[in-house]
Design a protein around this motif. Structure first.
Motif, mmCIF file in Angstrom:
data_model
loop_
_atom_site.group_PDB
_atom_site.id
_atom_site.type_symbol
_atom_site.label_atom_id
_atom_site.label_comp_id
_atom_site.label_asym_id
_atom_site.label_seq_id
_atom_site.Cartn_x
_atom_site.Cartn_y
_atom_site.Cartn_z
ATOM 1 N N LYS A 61 79.808 17.432 -8.136
ATOM 2 C CA LYS A 61 80.799 18.409 -8.583
ATOM 3 C C LYS A 61 80.682 19.699 -7.769
ATOM 4 O O LYS A 61 81.691 20.281 -7.359
ATOM 5 C CB LYS A 61 80.600 18.690 -10.080
ATOM 6 C CG LYS A 61 81.667 19.544 -10.698
ATOM 7 C CD LYS A 61 81.444 19.657 -12.202
ATOM 8 C CE LYS A 61 82.496 20.530 -12.848
ATOM 9 N NZ LYS A 61 82.299 20.671 -14.282
ATOM 10 N N GLN A 62 79.447 20.132 -7.520
ATOM 11 C CA GLN A 62 79.228 21.331 -6.710
ATOM 12 C C GLN A 62 79.716 21.117 -5.276
ATOM 13 O O GLN A 62 80.312 22.017 -4.678
ATOM 14 C CB GLN A 62 77.742 21.712 -6.712
ATOM 15 C CG GLN A 62 77.258 22.225 -8.046
ATOM 16 C CD GLN A 62 75.743 22.369 -8.117
ATOM 17 O OE1 GLN A 62 75.022 22.038 -7.182
ATOM 18 N NE2 GLN A 62 75.255 22.864 -9.249
ATOM 19 N N ALA A 63 79.480 19.939 -4.730
ATOM 20 C CA ALA A 63 79.927 19.630 -3.376
ATOM 21 C C ALA A 63 81.451 19.644 -3.292
ATOM 22 O O ALA A 63 82.024 20.135 -2.315
ATOM 23 C CB ALA A 63 79.380 18.275 -2.922
ATOM 24 N N GLN A 64 82.115 19.122 -4.325
ATOM 25 C CA GLN A 64 83.584 19.150 -4.362
ATOM 26 C C GLN A 64 84.104 20.588 -4.402
ATOM 27 O O GLN A 64 85.086 20.921 -3.741
ATOM 28 C CB GLN A 64 84.102 18.359 -5.571
ATOM 29 C CG GLN A 64 83.959 16.871 -5.453
ATOM 30 C CD GLN A 64 84.883 16.273 -4.395
ATOM 31 O OE1 GLN A 64 85.796 16.898 -3.889
ATOM 32 N NE2 GLN A 64 84.628 15.023 -4.061
ATOM 33 N N ALA A 65 83.436 21.421 -5.182
ATOM 34 C CA ALA A 65 83.849 22.823 -5.275
ATOM 35 C C ALA A 65 83.651 23.526 -3.926
ATOM 36 O O ALA A 65 84.508 24.306 -3.487
ATOM 37 C CB ALA A 65 83.056 23.538 -6.375
ATOM 38 N N GLN A 66 82.542 23.248 -3.259
ATOM 39 C CA GLN A 66 82.295 23.835 -1.936
ATOM 40 C C GLN A 66 83.323 23.345 -0.928
ATOM 41 O O GLN A 66 83.804 24.115 -0.090
ATOM 42 C CB GLN A 66 80.883 23.494 -1.458
ATOM 43 C CG GLN A 66 79.801 24.222 -2.223
ATOM 44 C CD GLN A 66 78.397 23.758 -1.834
ATOM 45 O OE1 GLN A 66 78.216 22.734 -1.191
ATOM 46 N NE2 GLN A 66 77.399 24.531 -2.235
ATOM 47 N N LYS A 67 83.677 22.084 -1.005
ATOM 48 C CA LYS A 67 84.690 21.522 -0.110
ATOM 49 C C LYS A 67 86.028 22.225 -0.325
ATOM 50 O O LYS A 67 86.712 22.590 0.635
ATOM 51 C CB LYS A 67 84.838 20.019 -0.356
ATOM 52 C CG LYS A 67 85.890 19.357 0.491
ATOM 53 C CD LYS A 67 86.027 17.882 0.141
ATOM 54 C CE LYS A 67 87.204 17.270 0.883
ATOM 55 N NZ LYS A 67 87.449 15.882 0.455
ATOM 56 N N ALA A 68 86.402 22.424 -1.581
ATOM 57 C CA ALA A 68 87.662 23.105 -1.889
ATOM 58 C C ALA A 68 87.640 24.535 -1.360
ATOM 59 O O ALA A 68 88.638 25.011 -0.801
ATOM 60 C CB ALA A 68 87.914 23.083 -3.394
ATOM 61 N N ASP A 69 86.503 25.231 -1.510
ATOM 62 C CA ASP A 69 86.377 26.603 -0.994
ATOM 63 C C ASP A 69 86.513 26.626 0.525
ATOM 64 O O ASP A 69 87.182 27.499 1.086
ATOM 65 C CB ASP A 69 85.040 27.219 -1.411
ATOM 66 C CG ASP A 69 84.977 27.571 -2.886
ATOM 67 O OD1 ASP A 69 86.045 27.604 -3.550
ATOM 68 O OD2 ASP A 69 83.854 27.800 -3.383
ATOM 69 N N LEU A 70 85.873 25.675 1.192
ATOM 70 C CA LEU A 70 85.953 25.612 2.650
ATOM 71 C C LEU A 70 87.368 25.309 3.115
ATOM 72 O O LEU A 70 87.854 25.886 4.100
ATOM 73 C CB LEU A 70 84.979 24.569 3.199
ATOM 74 C CG LEU A 70 83.508 24.948 3.160
ATOM 75 C CD1 LEU A 70 82.634 23.752 3.573
ATOM 76 C CD2 LEU A 70 83.229 26.134 4.075
#
Length: 128
Positions: free
Chosen positions: A101-110
């Protein structure tokens, strides 16, 4: 006398099986499995966050609590170990889900940052 030999052999064999069953050591206390489960839960809590709702983490805690209760009786050591191992797996699942979930959020931010950067580049190129 031959007729008694099979009976004696059978009795000796039965006695040997009975003695070997009695000689097997009792299961070891599940202390190591309990410790591993507690460690996995602590790690998962740090990743998931204490306020976050995680079904696998909740289940891990429930299983560990039950394993601890069972670990007080030698006849329940095997069940306690099994529950502690399941708790460890549940905690790892919770941690993995939180990391995903954290990785998905970081991907969306990037992706958002990249889109903003592209827009700035296009605006800068159009201004020349």
């Amino acid at each position: 006398m031959h007729s008694k030999t099979p009976v004696r052999y059978g009795m000796l064999l039965s006695a040997a099986v009975l003695l070997s069953a009695c000689a097997s050591p009792p299961p070891e206390k599940p202390d190591d499995a309990l410790s591993k489960a507690q460690y996995a839960i602590t790690q998962a809590e740090q990743t998931v966050g204490r306020e976050s709702q995680s079904v696998p983490l909740y289940e891990a805690k429930q299983r560990l609590d039950k394993a601890r209760r069972l670990a007080t009786e030698p006849k329940s050591y095997l069940e306690a170990r099994r529950l502690a191992e399941e708790a460890t797996l549940d905690a790892r699942l919770a941690q993995t889900q939180a990391e995903a979930k954290q990785a998905q959020a970081q991907k969306a931010d990037l992706q958002k940052s990249l889109e903003t950067l592209r827009e700035e580049i296009q605006q800068g190129g159009a201004g020349r």
